[in-house]
Design an enzyme around this catalytic site. Structure first.
Site, PDB file in Angstrom:
ATOM      1  N   HIS A  27      10.026 -24.444   8.814  1.00 33.14           N
ATOM      2  CA  HIS A  27       8.951 -25.138   9.527  1.00 33.14           C
ATOM      3  C   HIS A  27       7.575 -24.955   8.895  1.00 33.14           C
ATOM      4  CE1 HIS A  27      11.167 -25.534  13.685  1.00 33.14           C
ATOM      5  NE2 HIS A  27      11.919 -25.913  12.646  1.00 33.14           N
ATOM      6  N   CYS A  80       3.069  -3.462   4.038  1.00 34.80           N
ATOM      7  CA  CYS A  80       2.219  -2.343   4.460  1.00 34.80           C
ATOM      8  C   CYS A  80       2.899  -1.732   5.686  1.00 34.80           C
ATOM      9  CB  CYS A  80       0.780  -2.775   4.715  1.00 34.80           C
ATOM     10  SG  CYS A  80       0.539  -3.947   6.063  1.00 34.80           S
ATOM     11  N   HIS A  89       6.989 -31.621   9.802  1.00 36.80           N
ATOM     12  CA  HIS A  89       6.179 -30.438   9.502  1.00 36.80           C
ATOM     13  C   HIS A  89       5.099 -30.724   8.451  1.00 36.80           C
ATOM     14  CE1 HIS A  89       8.922 -28.264  11.997  1.00 36.80           C
ATOM     15  NE2 HIS A  89       9.936 -28.685  11.255  1.00 36.80           N
ATOM     16  N   ASP A 126       0.873  -1.178   0.000  1.00 38.59           N
ATOM     17  CA  ASP A 126       0.000   0.000   0.000  1.00 38.59           C
ATOM     18  C   ASP A 126       0.912   1.231   0.000  1.00 38.59           C
ATOM     19  OD1 ASP A 126       0.886   0.299   2.603  1.00 38.59           O
ATOM     20  OD2 ASP A 126      -1.103   0.129   3.534  1.00 38.59           O
ATOM     21  N   THR A 164       2.523  -1.850   9.080  1.00 39.47           N
ATOM     22  CA  THR A 164       2.886  -2.790  10.146  1.00 39.47           C
ATOM     23  C   THR A 164       3.101  -4.205   9.629  1.00 39.47           C
ATOM     24  OG1 THR A 164       0.560  -3.287  10.493  1.00 39.47           O
ATOM     25  CG2 THR A 164       1.519  -1.551  11.890  1.00 39.47           C
TER      26      THR A 164
END
Ligand code: RB5
Length: 151
Positions: A98, A65, A133, A8, A67
């Site tokens: 993982h 973005c 995994h 963004d 955060t």
């Protein structure tokens, strides 16, 4: 390898840097925007890149973005997408080893530019470990409905 990249308005500069780094690694970059500082809604761009991973048009994606939280939420709505928000190199490596993360998410307002380069390189060059995994990823696929639930 094709990597979709989207952001963004908070991630335009970092997207440019990451695209350049990806190209330097010989990777084909599918840039889905945005490309200006004008305020936009992160789901519009995150969805295009995540959809490309989900349908196999891209092998992986990098989303940015402010955060990293919004882009992570959006990307993880798509089937077969495992998006990981990484703020350090260790998490980036683990997300590959993982979790076989196929989308790397970076928060441009919380992760310094120099660290982003290390995170990106660790993420690109770390392989999924498989083994124990596999069963865990299979359970995620069952939850999202891409493979049948065991009864
Ligand atoms: C935009 O101001 C900001 O909300 C966005 O970049 C992101 O941090 C959302 O999770």
């Amino acid at each position: 390898m094709v990597v979709a990249i989207g952001c963004d308005h908070a991630g335009v500069e970092l997207k440019r840097q990451i695209s350049w780094l990806l190209k330097g690694e010989g990777i084909e970059v599918m840039d889905v925007g945005t490309n200006s500082a004008e305020s936009v809604d992160y789901p519009d761009y995150g969805a295009v890149a995540a959809e490309a991973v989900s349908n196999g048009q891209a092998d992986a994606a990098v989303l940015i973005c402010g955060t990293g939280i919004g882009m992570s939420i959006v990307a993880n709505k798509f089937k077969n997408v495992r998006a990981a928000l990484c703020r350090d190199v260790y998490t980036a490596k683990m997300s590959r080893e993982h979790n076989d993360a196929n989308v790397l998410v970076i928060g441009s307002r919380v992760t310094p530019g120099e660290l982003t380069e290390d995170i990106l390189k660790a993420w690109l060059h770390t392989k999924y470990e498989g083994g124990r995994h596999d069963e865990r990823l299979k359970k995620i696929s069952m939850i999202e409905g891409t493979i049948e639930l065991k009864t």
